[in-house]
Design a protein around this motif. Structure first.
Motif, PDB file in Angstrom:
ATOM      1  N   LEU A 167       9.254   1.233  -0.461  1.00 44.88           N
ATOM      2  CA  LEU A 167       8.174   1.940   0.240  1.00 44.88           C
ATOM      3  C   LEU A 167       8.629   2.325   1.643  1.00 44.88           C
ATOM      4  O   LEU A 167       9.169   1.507   2.385  1.00 44.88           O
ATOM      5  CB  LEU A 167       6.933   1.040   0.321  1.00 44.88           C
ATOM      6  N   TRP A 168       8.402   3.593   2.019  1.00 49.03           N
ATOM      7  CA  TRP A 168       8.750   4.037   3.366  1.00 49.03           C
ATOM      8  C   TRP A 168       7.814   3.392   4.387  1.00 49.03           C
ATOM      9  O   TRP A 168       6.653   3.094   4.079  1.00 49.03           O
ATOM     10  CB  TRP A 168       8.597   5.553   3.487  1.00 49.03           C
ATOM     11  N   CYS A 170       5.182   3.714   7.369  1.00 43.19           N
ATOM     12  CA  CYS A 170       4.282   4.790   7.790  1.00 43.19           C
ATOM     13  C   CYS A 170       4.087   4.703   9.304  1.00 43.19           C
ATOM     14  O   CYS A 170       4.310   3.663   9.924  1.00 43.19           O
ATOM     15  CB  CYS A 170       2.943   4.708   7.070  1.00 43.19           C
ATOM     16  N   ASN A 204       5.037   5.915  -2.034  1.00 46.09           N
ATOM     17  CA  ASN A 204       5.591   7.102  -1.389  1.00 46.09           C
ATOM     18  C   ASN A 204       5.019   8.360  -2.028  1.00 46.09           C
ATOM     19  O   ASN A 204       4.780   8.399  -3.241  1.00 46.09           O
ATOM     20  CB  ASN A 204       7.120   7.115  -1.509  1.00 46.09           C
ATOM     21  N   ILE A 224       2.939   8.285   3.023  1.00 48.40           N
ATOM     22  CA  ILE A 224       2.666   7.082   2.250  1.00 48.40           C
ATOM     23  C   ILE A 224       1.207   7.173   1.844  1.00 48.40           C
ATOM     24  O   ILE A 224       0.315   7.324   2.689  1.00 48.40           O
ATOM     25  CB  ILE A 224       2.927   5.792   3.055  1.00 48.40           C
ATOM     26  N   ARG A 293       5.124   9.577   7.108  1.00 45.08           N
ATOM     27  CA  ARG A 293       6.288   8.690   7.091  1.00 45.08           C
ATOM     28  C   ARG A 293       6.799   8.510   8.514  1.00 45.08           C
ATOM     29  O   ARG A 293       6.866   9.456   9.296  1.00 45.08           O
ATOM     30  CB  ARG A 293       7.380   9.278   6.203  1.00 45.08           C
TER      31      ARG A 293
END
Length: 433
Positions: A167-168, A170, A204, A224, A293
């Motif tokens: 997961l990126w 945020c 994502n 996200i 992101r």
């Protein structure tokens, strides 16, 4: 006589499509009609998408106008509350030995502070609150929040939180994001009076240019997606369409302010994201927050907390505030706290005082001022002359969210309205900076 109409037709492949049917009379031979059928499904889809986009644009414009009106009201209301609260604080100090008067003052101060909470909610909707965005790892935030939600929502609500792999991070204000998710969770609980399930997921989500063009106020990029889904009573379309409007609520009088979803809407929009709500009566509701992101290489301006109260020792404080009653209260409060004061109502007046008064220890200035120059401009010019000058900023103006982006590194910004004790702590911290 011929006729033309449009209808849904099922073709030989079993697929239902829109058709334009044209009956053309045949005037020769046995007569009758020539039936010409054209598949117009693509055109109908384009027309529907155009109508939906126009409706989204109208809704977005309406929310923008309401937000501007709300922000302006909150600004004026904030200034009024600041005058009331400042005078109550001064009166409190004049009546230390009158317990009956102290009780009356306490009730009045509590009411003003509730009013201050209301203005903060209004500023959140109008996208004008002061945010402190940073890169957030949502896996950790959701795990910690799940423990709080289980205590807050009770055993009748089953809670599940999941985050996708890789997961990126945020970019958002973590405390405001937690508040937004908590608001949505509490709404979900109210929509499930007999219990149910609440599911919060994070994944994502990339939005391409073609997809972004279909929606108002949506920019292409990496996001996200945080989804909050419940199994509650759901909303009919007319209610769902107004769910984010301020003061709109279907709850009983006294059961809700109608600002919870509005705060979520404003926070996400101000953070550079967007919100979608999907609801079906009898099935449940899903609210999706799309948060940008994070670029971990960028760092936001710092706004620091202040904790230790203390009295002054005769330091000279220049108070810059265009609202005269608020300036008078600040000056009176500072003098009671043991500081010497000078005052100004504009940037020009403030710089003139700084030119004459070489021993100003602290510049205490509102951020938004008349005349084209703000508090940040005053501080920058004053520090060219005196790099050691201490500065404290204050603002209750709805544009504080935008203005804070121009704050110098390490800026201390005090929100208005403020109590005398708040002012004492912030002033002391700024002098010690």
């Amino acid at each position: 006589e011929g006729k033309t109409f449009e209808e849904m037709r099922t073709y030989g492949d079993g697929v239902e499509r829109w058709a334009n049917v044209n009956y053309v009379p045949v005037t020769e031979g046995a007569g009758g009609y020539l039936v010409v059928v054209a598949d117009i499904t693509g055109r109908k889809r384009s027309e529907r998408r155009l109508r939906e986009h126009e409706e989204q644009l109208r809704q977005s414009q309406k929310m923008e106008v309401v937000g501007q009106l709300t922000g302006g009201i909150a600004h004026d209301f904030n200034n009024l509350l600041g005058v009331v609260l400042g005078n109550l604080d001064l009166l409190d100090g004049m009546l230390p030995d009158h317990p009956d008067a102290q009780r009356v003052l306490r009730r009045a101060i509590d009411a003003v502070e509730r009013g201050g909470s209301l203005t903060r909610q209004l500023l959140a909707f109008s996208r004008k609150q002061m945010l402190q965005p940073r890169a957030i790892q949502l896996e950790t935030l959701l795990t910690e929040l799940a423990h709080l939600l289980r205590r807050s929502l009770g055993e009748s609500v089953e809670i599940e939180t999941t985050a996708s792999d890789d997961l990126w991070p945020c970019l958002a204000d973590p405390s405001q994001l937690e508040t937004a998710i908590l608001n949505l969770a509490l709404n979900a609980r109210d929509a499930m009076p007999k219990g149910g399930s609440l599911r919060i997921t994070a994944e994502n989500f990339a939005i391409g240019a073609a997809d972004a063009a279909q929606f108002a106020e949506v920019r292409a990029g990496d996001y996200i997606q945080v989804s909050i889904s419940d199994s509650g009573v759901g909303m009919p379309p007319d209610v769902a369409a107004r769910a984010f409007e301020p003061f709109f609520t279907t709850k009983e009088v006294g059961k809700g302010s109608g600002l919870g979803l509005s705060m979520v809407y404003g926070f996400v929009k101000q953070s550079g994201g967007h919100v979608r709500l999907y609801s079906e009566p009898g099935i449940g509701t899903t609210v999706k927050l799309f948060l940008p992101r994070a670029d971990t290489a960028s760092a936001p301006a710092r706004v620091r907390a202040v904790e230790t109260p203390a009295f002054g020792g005769g330091e000279l404080v220049l108070v810059v505030e265009d609202n005269i009653p608020l300036r008078q209260i600040a000056v009176t409060t500072l003098e009671k706290l043991g500081y010497d004061t000078a005052e100004a109502g504009t940037a020009d007046e403030a710089l003139a005082v700084l030119e004459c008064e070489s021993d100003v220890a602290l510049l205490f200035t509102d951020i938004v001022l008349p005349g084209g120059r703000n508090g940040f401009d005053i501080a920058a010019e004053a520090r060219l002359r005196n790099p050691e000058l201490k500065v404290l900023f204050a603002s209750g103006h709805p544009n504080i969210g935008e203005a804070a982006h121009g704050a110098p590194d390490g800026a201390i910004i005090m929100p208005k309205p403020f109590r005398a004790a708040d002012l004492a702590r912030y002033i002391k911290a700024a002098l010690a900076d």
